[in-house]
Write a protein that holds these residues in place. Structure first.
Motif: not given
Length: 279
Positions: A168, A172, A222, A247
């Protein structure tokens, strides 16, 4: 290959935990709806079957994997659903479970025996063996969360979640790019509290923009398995705050994401999470 072996060991444990959750299900429980629209528990396992089998194909027959990429290019928003539905349509629940077990074992064996430096073709850039194993673990955990939600089961977080958090964090920039947004120039600091009282961190220690919170909550965020308003993940800085809205630890379209508890499951534009990975 020590790094790869450690991740594959964790993948085996993650798969085993999900296996324990589904092995005793009745037929009607296999047909229970999950938070992904139109997907039952059986569809969630079928998706894991399909991705494991495609990963095995990519690792053992790169030329044979080429047509799979073309299928994805021809129908980027539907090819995962089509594959999962086809498996469910042709496979009763107990055979589904047996197929998942056999496929994941074979895939893990191939990853474990791959020479150091191996690059496996995929739907994006080729992946290293540790990256492929990490992606499979992330997806197994995320789809396992969908199944646990469908069955009303609360799973205890494990140290294996650090792999999900790492993906995760590394994804980004992709989260911005897939939405056509400018990527922040500065790095973020991500500090996550783990269940045993320790912490893990990513990014420069002196970064001005920061994300903090429990490891489990960050992983739910995420993988888009929970809305940020229902999680104890906090941001410092405008770019970091924007990231919490977008995310994602998986490739492909982001989907609408889960509704917050305040919005309720029927809120407009707040559907369940997309299927993690598989793109």
């Amino acid at each position: 290959m020590s790094d790869a072996a450690a991740v594959i060991d964790d993948l085996r444990e993650e798969s085993g935990e999900l296996d324990e959750l589904v092995r005793g299900l009745r037929d009607e429980q296999w047909a229970a709806p999950t938070p992904a629209p139109g997907w039952t528990v059986a569809h969630q396992i079928a998706h894991l079957i399909w991705t494991d089998e495609v990963a095995l194909l990519a690792a053992t027959d790169p030329e044979g994997f080429g047509p799979e990429v073309r299928k994805a290019l021809d129908a980027p928003d539907t090819f995962v659903d089509v594959a999962a539905r086809a498996i469910v349509d042709e496979t009763p629940p107990q055979a589904l479970l047996a197929r998942w077990r056999a496929g994941r074992e074979r895939m893990q064996e191939v990853l474990r025996s791959a020479p150091a430096g191996t690059r496996i073709p995929w739907y994006g850039p080729p992946m290293s063996v540790p990256s492929m194993a990490t992606a499979r673990l992330m997806e197994t955990w995320a789809h396992g969360q969908d199944i646990a939600d469908a069955l009303g089961v609360t799973r205890a977080p494990t140290a294996r979640l650090r792999h999900v958090a790492r993906i995760g964090t590394r994804a980004r920039d992709y989260a911005y790019t897939v939405r056509g947004l400018p990527v922040p120039e500065e790095e973020f600091r991500v500090e996550l509290h783990v269940p045993d009282g320790g912490s893990i961190a990513y990014g420069p220690q002196d970064a001005a923009q920061r994300v903090t919170g429990p490891l489990l909550d960050f992983c739910l965020l995420v993988t888009r398995r929970a809305h940020r308003d229902d999680l104890a993940v906090r941001a410092t800085g405008p770019d970091a705050d924007r990231w919490l809205d977008i995310a994602q630890a998986f490739a492909g379209p982001p989907g609408a994401g889960r509704a917050s508890r305040a919005e309720g499951p029927g809120a407009p534009g707040a559907g369940p999470a997309p299927r993690a990975g598989g793109r």
